[in-house]
Design an enzyme around this catalytic site. Structure first.
Site, PDB file in Angstrom:
ATOM      1  N   ASP A  44       0.850  -1.186   0.000  1.00 23.25           N
ATOM      2  CA  ASP A  44       0.000   0.000   0.000  1.00 23.25           C
ATOM      3  C   ASP A  44       0.891   1.243   0.000  1.00 23.25           C
ATOM      4  O   ASP A  44       2.108   1.158   0.156  1.00 23.25           O
ATOM      5  CB  ASP A  44      -0.942   0.021   1.209  1.00 23.25           C
ATOM      6  CG  ASP A  44      -0.231  -0.332   2.502  1.00 23.25           C
ATOM      7  OD1 ASP A  44       0.916   0.131   2.684  1.00 23.25           O
ATOM      8  OD2 ASP A  44      -0.802  -1.062   3.326  1.00 23.25           O
ATOM      9  N   ASP A  96       1.355   5.127   1.636  1.00 23.06           N
ATOM     10  CA  ASP A  96       0.982   6.034   2.714  1.00 23.06           C
ATOM     11  C   ASP A  96       1.497   7.428   2.405  1.00 23.06           C
ATOM     12  O   ASP A  96       2.487   7.604   1.675  1.00 23.06           O
ATOM     13  CB  ASP A  96       1.541   5.555   4.052  1.00 23.06           C
ATOM     14  CG  ASP A  96       0.957   4.213   4.474  1.00 23.06           C
ATOM     15  OD1 ASP A  96      -0.164   3.891   4.030  1.00 23.06           O
ATOM     16  OD2 ASP A  96       1.621   3.491   5.240  1.00 23.06           O
ATOM     17  N   ASP A 124       9.605   4.660  13.470  1.00 25.92           N
ATOM     18  CA  ASP A 124      10.257   3.575  14.197  1.00 25.92           C
ATOM     19  C   ASP A 124      11.640   3.226  13.662  1.00 25.92           C
ATOM     20  O   ASP A 124      12.635   3.319  14.381  1.00 25.92           O
ATOM     21  CB  ASP A 124       9.351   2.334  14.219  1.00 25.92           C
ATOM     22  CG  ASP A 124       8.818   1.959  12.845  1.00 25.92           C
ATOM     23  OD1 ASP A 124       9.270   2.531  11.829  1.00 25.92           O
ATOM     24  OD2 ASP A 124       7.941   1.072  12.775  1.00 25.92           O
TER      25      ASP A 124
END
Length: 477
Positions: free
Chosen positions: A92, A94, A175
């Site tokens: 996907d 983002d 992260d």
């Protein structure tokens, strides 16, 4: 992509609200050296990263251009850029922006706001969903002076993370370095604040910031490190890996529903067997599958428990790589089969007169109840799990027309696959899997012959049914 292309998309975008503020474009310095503490980005030009524009998602680009036209910033970010750089197809796309979720929501008609702990915007294009996130900042930001937008527990766990900031702050809040790359559609360059581009070249998984603190903020990052290492075939950097074993217990504070989703990502990404070995190595498996881990450590079945799990995970990987469907029900039915058997034998020892099927149902209740404390299995999956287990007891009973009835059962195929995995893992089942394989492709006459041969061999013989006498039968006198 020219702006007139956006204008041709009817019914998708709302008109720009007159009250929306126009943000000043950011200025990013071009530097060759970069550390985690720097607020400047290394700009990687298109001729260097060589990302083909045809590999970018058209719908995601439309969303970015709409944000830019409204005066906001917008970038393709994260895993989609990482995957393209390593020649993988992104799952996907983002987007990161300086527009607040409510502001971005005003721009898109087919969109909705989701989440409370981490507020996001989903923009829908048919079945495709483009996720739009606002730049985040640290909880010590002035934006969080009331401790409402961002909140942490005393343990360090992030309870709410809606403190908005700049792209520089957002990069340091992500992260891993490999997920902190921002693709600019205006000049087709990549902005890298954390040396993520270099880590991709080196195939390294590296946390941004202090690993101890980052794992305390969100313990699921430990699982994400394992998943990326398995999926991308990268090494976990030493400082990133060091605290995992000591902090594995922090996963007990994570909501079971979230851990269920993370377990599926680990085991249904096409690299489940590798992820399993890494989970064992870093002592995270027992946090997700405590009863299965206990069965593996016990090894009273000559290693059959682990052998079955490995066979099941390899089978799942094979099906995914062949673009075949997989279901969480079959996955958990395989992972928990041996814990179910252990619990079932304990129940039968307590009551040796209890029918085997009743004992299985009782054991299934106990095992699933234990598992949902760690990973919340929805009922739409737990019910098929029970049916798959029940069929393991019914598949050996093939006399009369039972074989044909079992063949028509909606869970037969999943139960049959589990039966084959049990045999492949070393469990002795008297060639039951081979019999069912032949029976499915046999003609009607051949099926009748197979069943009659079983009856003659005495494998499926049953006691004659005992008929009760009527109350007024004179033989009762």
């Amino acid at each position: 992509m020219p702006n007139r292309l956006i204008q041709k998309v009817t019914g998708l975008f709302r008109s720009k609200p007159t009250s929306s503020p126009v943000k000043e474009p950011i200025h990013i310095q071009n530097t060759e050296a970069q550390t985690d503490q720097d607020n400047t980005a290394r700009i990687i030009a298109e001729q260097t990263h060589q990302i083909p524009r045809k590999h970018l998602d058209d719908n995601a680009a439309k969303v970015v251009y709409r944000l830019l036209d409204a005066g906001y910033e917008g970038y393709l970010v994260g895993g989609c850029i990482r995957d393209i750089l390593i020649k993988k197809r992104p799952k996907d796309f983002d987007i990161a922006t300086n527009a607040h979720p409510e502001e971005a929501h005003e721009l898109f008609q087919r969109s909705r706001l989701i989440g409370r702990r981490f507020k996001l915007l989903h923009v829908r294009f048919g079945r495709e969903i483009i996720e739009v996130a606002t730049f985040r900042a640290g909880h010590d930001s002035e934006e969080n002076d009331d401790d409402v937008k961002g909140k942490q527990a005393e343990s360090g766990l992030i309870l709410r993370d809606n403190v908005y900031g700049t792209i520089e702050e957002d990069a340091l809040r992500r992260d891993f370095t490999i997920n902190a790359l921002y693709y600019c559609v205006k000049d087709h360059s990549i902005y890298d604040f954390t040396n993520g581009y270099e880590d991709i070249q080196k195939k390294v998984i590296r946390l941004i910031g202090n690993p101890d603190n980052r794992y305390k903020e969100d313990p699921v990052r430990m699982l994400r490190a394992i998943r990326f290492a398995a999926k991308l075939d990268f090494e976990i950097e030493q400082a990133t890996a060091a605290p995992i074993r000591q902090q594995a217990h922090l996963l007990q504070d994570i909501a079971p529903a979230r851990l269920f989703d993370e377990t599926l990502k680990l085991f249904q990404s096409g690299h489940a067997a590798t992820a399993y070995q890494l989970l064992k190595e870093y002592q995270l498996l027992e946090q997700l599958l405590p009863s299965a881990t206990k069965a593996i450590k016990k090894q009273s079945d000559d290693g059959l428990a682990e052998a079955l799990i490995l066979q099941g995970l390899k089978n799942t990987d094979r099906r995914i790589n062949q673009r075949k469907s997989v279901t969480p029900a079959f996955l958990f039915a395989t992972l928990l089969w041996h814990p179910l058997q252990t619990r079932m034998q304990e129940i039968l020892k307590q009551n040796n007169k209890m029918p085997q099927l009743v004992a299985l149902h009782a054991a299934a209740n106990d095992i699933i109840a234990q598992q949902v404390k760690r990973t919340a299995i929805p009922r739409r999956f737990s019910t098929p799990i029970r049916e798959i287990w029940e069929l393991q007891l019914r598949l050996p009973k093939r006399f009369g027309n039972r074989a044909e009835q079992l063949l028509e059962h909606p869970r037969f195929r999943a139960a049959y696959d589990l039966l084959l995995l049990r045999e492949q893992s070393g469990e002795s089942l008297n060639n039951l899997g081979q019999w069912w394989t032949q029976y499915q492709s046999a003609s009607t006459q051949e099926k009748e012959q197979m069943v009659s041969e079983l009856a003659s061999d005495g494998q499926t013989s049953r006691k004659p049914r005992r008929h009760r006498r009527a109350k007024n039968d004179p033989r009762n006198a």
